[in-house]
Scaffold this motif. Structure first.
Motif, short mmCIF file in Angstrom:
data_model
loop_
_atom_site.label_atom_id
_atom_site.label_comp_id
_atom_site.label_asym_id
_atom_site.label_seq_id
_atom_site.Cartn_x
_atom_site.Cartn_y
_atom_site.Cartn_z
N SER A 171 6.13 10.99 3.54
CA SER A 171 5.17 10.60 4.57
C SER A 171 5.35 9.17 5.07
N SER A 172 6.27 8.42 4.47
CA SER A 172 6.40 7.01 4.81
C SER A 172 7.83 6.53 4.61
N ALA A 178 0.82 -1.21 0.00
CA ALA A 178 0.00 0.00 0.00
C ALA A 178 0.86 1.26 0.00
N ARG A 179 2.04 1.18 0.56
CA ARG A 179 2.93 2.35 0.64
C ARG A 179 3.79 2.51 -0.61
N LYS A 180 3.70 1.55 -1.51
CA LYS A 180 4.55 1.59 -2.71
C LYS A 180 4.38 2.89 -3.50
N LEU A 200 12.12 4.22 1.14
CA LEU A 200 13.01 3.13 0.75
C LEU A 200 12.72 2.67 -0.68
N LEU A 201 11.44 2.45 -0.97
CA LEU A 201 11.06 1.96 -2.29
C LEU A 201 11.40 2.97 -3.39
#
Length: 102
Positions: free
Chosen positions: A21-22, A13-15, A27-28
């Motif tokens: 914000s994440s 979901a964070r991709k 990282l991705l």
């Protein structure tokens, strides 16, 4: 659903989230190579704690390893389901026999 499955879903979901914000999105956004590097760093930290014998620190580092493994997999569009399917395929097969088939 297990904690591992929930974590995998959260990572996916964070991709596409805003990297500001994440941590996962950050990282991705750095690409698969950076995700692999972070996984390696965490694995080394877990090894160090395993050698030292501190159970609590090893547990914490192992959790970091699992998180970074899932991030690394997501960076290359490999799901935990893909890994689980491979583990199921290997179930009941001798490690010696399985390695010989690769």
């Amino acid at each position: 659903m297990s904690a591992l499955e929930r974590l995998g879903e959260t990572i996916l979901a964070r991709k596409n989230a805003d990297p500001e914000s994440s941590w996962t999105a950050k990282l991705l956004a750095k690409g698969p190579e950076k995700c692999a590097e972070k996984f390696g760093e965490e694995a080394v930290e877990a090894i160090i704690e395993a050698v030292k014998g501190d159970r609590a620190k090893l547990t914490a580092e192992a959790a970091d390893v699992v998180y970074h493994l899932l991030v690394m997999l997501a960076a290359r569009d490999v799901s935990w389901g893909d890994v689980a399917a491979e583990l199921e395929r290997r179930e009941g097969v001798s490690g010696i026999v399985e390695k010989a088939t690769r």
